[in-house]
Design a protein around this motif. Structure first.
Motif, PDB file in Angstrom:
ATOM      1  N   GLU A  89      84.740  61.756 -55.466  1.00 62.16           N
ATOM      2  CA  GLU A  89      86.128  61.918 -55.899  1.00 62.16           C
ATOM      3  C   GLU A  89      86.443  63.401 -56.018  1.00 62.16           C
ATOM      4  O   GLU A  89      85.562  64.236 -56.230  1.00 62.16           O
ATOM      5  N   ALA A 143      81.854  59.865 -68.198  1.00 63.22           N
ATOM      6  CA  ALA A 143      80.942  58.732 -67.950  1.00 63.22           C
ATOM      7  C   ALA A 143      79.892  59.112 -66.910  1.00 63.22           C
ATOM      8  O   ALA A 143      78.702  58.801 -67.057  1.00 63.22           O
ATOM      9  N   ILE A 144      80.316  59.803 -65.843  1.00 62.50           N
ATOM     10  CA  ILE A 144      79.392  60.232 -64.792  1.00 62.50           C
ATOM     11  C   ILE A 144      78.361  61.216 -65.350  1.00 62.50           C
ATOM     12  O   ILE A 144      77.166  61.111 -65.074  1.00 62.50           O
ATOM     13  N   ILE A 186      89.794  63.940 -60.928  1.00 64.99           N
ATOM     14  CA  ILE A 186      89.026  62.898 -61.603  1.00 64.99           C
ATOM     15  C   ILE A 186      89.486  62.770 -63.060  1.00 64.99           C
ATOM     16  O   ILE A 186      89.598  63.767 -63.769  1.00 64.99           O
ATOM     17  N   ASP A 225      79.235  51.332 -61.559  1.00 66.23           N
ATOM     18  CA  ASP A 225      80.432  51.729 -60.808  1.00 66.23           C
ATOM     19  C   ASP A 225      80.291  53.136 -60.230  1.00 66.23           C
ATOM     20  O   ASP A 225      81.012  53.506 -59.301  1.00 66.23           O
ATOM     21  N   TYR A 226      79.382  53.940 -60.785  1.00 63.70           N
ATOM     22  CA  TYR A 226      79.259  55.336 -60.368  1.00 63.70           C
ATOM     23  C   TYR A 226      77.952  55.614 -59.626  1.00 63.70           C
ATOM     24  O   TYR A 226      77.561  56.767 -59.476  1.00 63.70           O
ATOM     25  N   TRP A 262      79.342  57.451 -55.742  1.00 66.93           N
ATOM     26  CA  TRP A 262      80.753  57.713 -55.991  1.00 66.93           C
ATOM     27  C   TRP A 262      81.136  59.079 -55.445  1.00 66.93           C
ATOM     28  O   TRP A 262      80.337  60.003 -55.435  1.00 66.93           O
ATOM     29  N   HIS A 306      87.868  60.516 -68.607  1.00 65.49           N
ATOM     30  CA  HIS A 306      86.906  59.504 -69.048  1.00 65.49           C
ATOM     31  C   HIS A 306      85.864  59.208 -67.967  1.00 65.49           C
ATOM     32  O   HIS A 306      84.701  58.948 -68.264  1.00 65.49           O
ATOM     33  N   ARG A 307      86.299  59.291 -66.687  1.00 71.24           N
ATOM     34  CA  ARG A 307      85.357  59.003 -65.604  1.00 71.24           C
ATOM     35  C   ARG A 307      84.347  60.149 -65.448  1.00 71.24           C
ATOM     36  O   ARG A 307      83.156  59.909 -65.251  1.00 71.24           O
ATOM     37  N   PHE A 334      92.727  55.738 -70.457  1.00 69.10           N
ATOM     38  CA  PHE A 334      92.828  54.725 -69.406  1.00 69.10           C
ATOM     39  C   PHE A 334      93.371  53.395 -69.924  1.00 69.10           C
ATOM     40  O   PHE A 334      93.471  52.431 -69.174  1.00 69.10           O
ATOM     41  N   HIS A 340      94.496  47.754 -69.569  1.00 71.38           N
ATOM     42  CA  HIS A 340      94.413  48.931 -68.719  1.00 71.38           C
ATOM     43  C   HIS A 340      95.779  49.598 -68.668  1.00 71.38           C
ATOM     44  O   HIS A 340      96.820  48.939 -68.819  1.00 71.38           O
TER      45      HIS A 340
END
Length: 707
Positions: free
Chosen positions: A210, A222-223, A215, A204-205, A208, A218-219, A650, A665
């Motif tokens: 943002e 993760a990145i 942001i 998903d990343y 990406w 958690h994202r 999230f 979610h």
């Protein structure tokens, strides 16, 4: 700025409360003790508020320590002026302080240093003055030695100017402001890694972009994990032309040859010095915020887990399920002592279900078992199904218990010391059974990071994480209270004022001298002095003590107050306890003194009404849908019972009785906007969920909370 005003500025708490709390902290008092037994001095601050005072006290002390180090370093360079000293002393934060120190902080030789050695600083000053028209002619005078041309001379001068620009606080703060408001974080996939099986969890990343300020934590984590593992590269960017133009507006005030050289120097300063350093700083700040958010989520989960519902002192048969290696069975007494262990093989390949049923039946009778705990790992559902087929003579409750961290405990020194003659499989089963009896007492033996309720816990600042989690464990242990005659060393070590060494001394003394008969006996423990007794006594319980107050949260320093109240109404202390109607009639004002006020007296009365009351709810039996055995049995639209087993920013993960947990979610927790997941669900909460989507290849289940 002084400590008290610094804390007040950042917390908005009353100055007197802050000062008194700081005094108590300096006297080595703990947060649980201060919040519970020193309410008059703190103005009734709670643990969270006291924790904030501790946080800013430490930040202030770190800032002051850094100021001293920087002043010493600059003084050693013989460069400390009165003006600079004043600025350093007045610096309100680390960022401002480090900017002041930047010109004197040379860890390696720079291009500007080389240019100065070549005698180019006067040329740089001429260009910065912007009064010269024929810069090349002036530069020619500096062509000598290592400088072989006018081009070399101008380039060296620009390096010096770029360093000056980089060191200007106003310019750095302006770029910081732009990064704070407008920075974008973008990623590019490392193409050579796209076929890696582990890379798919980060797909998903792969490409990406943002806003860095918006942001979710958690994202970002993760990145950053994907970058650490080599699957992507990240970049922080703002509008370069706009940023450079703002620097030019601050520096260039002419249109002559000097302006042209300054334009080149400004672009160099921005691209080579300012942007790399300040974009890294912006990312680090974002990371720190993400860490704080993740740590807060973990702390909330851990607190809910530790304060999970205990079954209490019941005799338990615990099963660590398995297929090929069998199911490890242990029988525990009401205090968690190991009575018996055995291995049964009800599942393939042996499939001796008849023998397993017979064995479980005989064990429940022989050891008068009151409840059965089944680990929720491999073969859990099959084992639960087997147990529910057994017709027990007595009413035996069956529970499925989280195994998270049990293997960590079973291989630990604590487990080896407790059960030196048993292997890890037996220790793991014991841990499962004890978790049912008292989750708090058992889980404190395990590193909190291994309990399985975190969000990127291995990616955050480990020092901050450990400190926060230790604080949570300490808070929970002291909120519940500890039976000093049955508690393990691990549990006792978290009691206010005790710590690991004194905990060992308590257990050793108990083993050598028998159970403590009163709180006063605690003073006989080697090296347990008056301060440790003051801090810990109120949180330690003596069951069936001669003085009933020893099994309550009333602190020994307040026993005389209770005795006076009892005497005034013509009762003894034991008759006063539990007499709610009588207690509510007491005029507490007449018992107020300089050191004891209404908050403490109200706490005493509340405790006397229900002494030793466990703040936790009792464990309840829960049954999953027996027709759902794997992800393949799920269908969209199904309503299923489940247990929340992790909460994140999230959403919430729910155990629905199969290997894979489903995700509710945040957008599916409510029909209205959800700002805090914890306002809608909590760890171990029993819920009904609706299946929204099942992705079998990726083993993902989307759920909705059913009201």
């Amino acid at each position: 700025m002084h400590l008290i005003s610094y804390i007040k500025t950042n917390t908005q708490l009353p100055e007197t409360s802050i000062k008194n709390t700081v005094d108590l902290l300096n006297e080595d008092c703990t947060i649980p003790f201060i919040s519970r037994y020193r309410k008059e001095r703190t103005g009734n601050l709670d643990e969270v508020q006291i924790g904030e005072i501790v946080k800013y006290k430490e930040l202030f002390e770190t800032l002051e320590k850094r100021k001293i180090a920087i002043l010493k370093a600059i003084e050693e360079q013989d460069a400390l002026t009165d003006e600079l000293k004043h600025k350093i002393v007045a610096a309100p934060d680390i960022t401002t302080l480090e900017d002041l120190y930047l010109p004197f902080k040379k860890s390696r030789k720079t291009k500007a240093d080389t240019a100065r050695q070549n005698g180019l600083e006067p040329l740089a000053k001429i260009i910065m003055s912007q009064n010269a028209n024929d810069v090349e002619s002036i530069a020619f005078k500096y062509v000598k030695g290592e400088i072989t041309s006018v081009v070399n001379a101008l380039e060296g001068a620009r390096h010096i100017i770029a360093e000056w620009i980089n060191e200007r606080t106003d310019i750095r703060n302006n770029i910081r402001h732009q990064l704070e408001r407008f920075a974008m974080i973008s990623t590019k996939v490392v193409k050579s890694k796209t076929d890696d099986e582990n890379a798919q969890k980060f797909r998903d990343y792969f490409d990406w972009e943002e806003s860095l300020s918006r942001i979710p934590s958690h994202r970002l984590l993760a990145i950053l994990r994907a970058e650490t593992e080599g699957y992507i590269k990240t970049k922080i960017a703002i509008d370069d032309e706009k940023a450079i133009a703002k620097i030019e507006d601050r520096i260039i005030r002419s249109s002559n040859d000097c302006a042209e050289q300054l334009e080149i120097a400004i672009k160099d300063a921005y691209k080579r010095l300012l942007l790399p350093a300040l974009s890294n700083e912006a990312l680090q700040i974002a990371k720190e915020k993400a860490d704080a958010s993740a740590i807060t989520v973990f702390a909330k989960n851990l607190k809910q887990l530790l304060l999970g519902s205990p079954l209490g002192e019941k005799r338990v048969l615990a099963i660590d399920p398995g297929f090929r290696t069998g199911c490890k069975v242990v029988c525990l007494d009401a205090q968690g002592g190991l009575l018996y262990n055995e291995t049964i093989y009800p599942h393939p390949p042996k499939s001796d279900s008849a023998g397993a049923i017979k064995k479980i039946s005989s064990l429940t009778e022989a050891y008068q078992i009151e409840a059965i705990a089944i680990g929720n790992g491999t073969a859990s559902r099959e084992t639960e199904s087997l147990i529910r087929r057994i017709h027990f003579k007595n009413d035996i409750q069956v529970f499925v218990v989280s195994e998270a961290g049990a293997s960590i405990y079973s291989a630990s020194k604590i487990a080896r010391d407790e059960f030196p003659n048993y292997d890890v499989t037996v220790r793991g089963s014991v841990s499962i059974g004890r978790r049912l009896q008292d989750p708090l007492a058992e889980l404190v033996k395990i590193d909190a990071k291994s309990i399985g309720v975190g969000q990127y816990q291995h990616d955050v600042d480990q020092t901050k994480l450990k400190k926060e989690l230790d604080t949570v464990v300490e808070s929970c242990v002291n909120a519940v209270g500890v039976n000093i005659n049955t508690a393990s060393t691990s549990l006792l070590s978290y009691v206010s004022g005790i710590g690991p060494k004194l905990a060992e001394n308590i257990v050793t003394y108990r083993d050598e001298n028998g159970a403590f008969a009163s709180r006063n006996d605690i003073k006989n423990v080697p090296r347990l002095g008056g301060k440790a007794f003051e801090q810990g006594a109120g949180f330690l319980r003596i069951k069936s003590a001669k003085n009933p107050l020893d099994d309550s949260s009333v602190h020994p320093e307040s026993y005389n107050i209770v005795e006076k109240i009892a005497k005034d109404i013509g009762k003894n202390v034991s008759d006063l306890i539990g007499s709610k109607e009588q207690l509510q009639k007491i005029d507490l004002q007449k018992y107020c003194t300089e050191s004891v006020g209404l908050p403490t007296l109200q706490d005493i009365v509340k405790e006397l009404e229900k002494p030793g009351l466990d703040i936790r709810e009792q464990a309840k039996v829960f049954t999953f849908n027996q027709n759902i055995k794997s992800i393949n049995d799920l269908q969209e639209g199904q309503l299923l019972p489940g247990i929340v087993n992790n909460v994140t920013n999230f959403g919430a993960f729910v155990d629905i009785g199969i290997k894979e947990s489903g995700l509710i979610h945040v957008s599916n927790l409510s029909d209205s906007f959800v700002s805090d997941v914890n306002e809608h669900v909590s760890l171990h909460q029993q819920v009904i969920v609706k299946v929204l989507e099942v992705d079998i290849p990726r083993k993902r289940i989307q759920l909705k909370l059913h009201k």
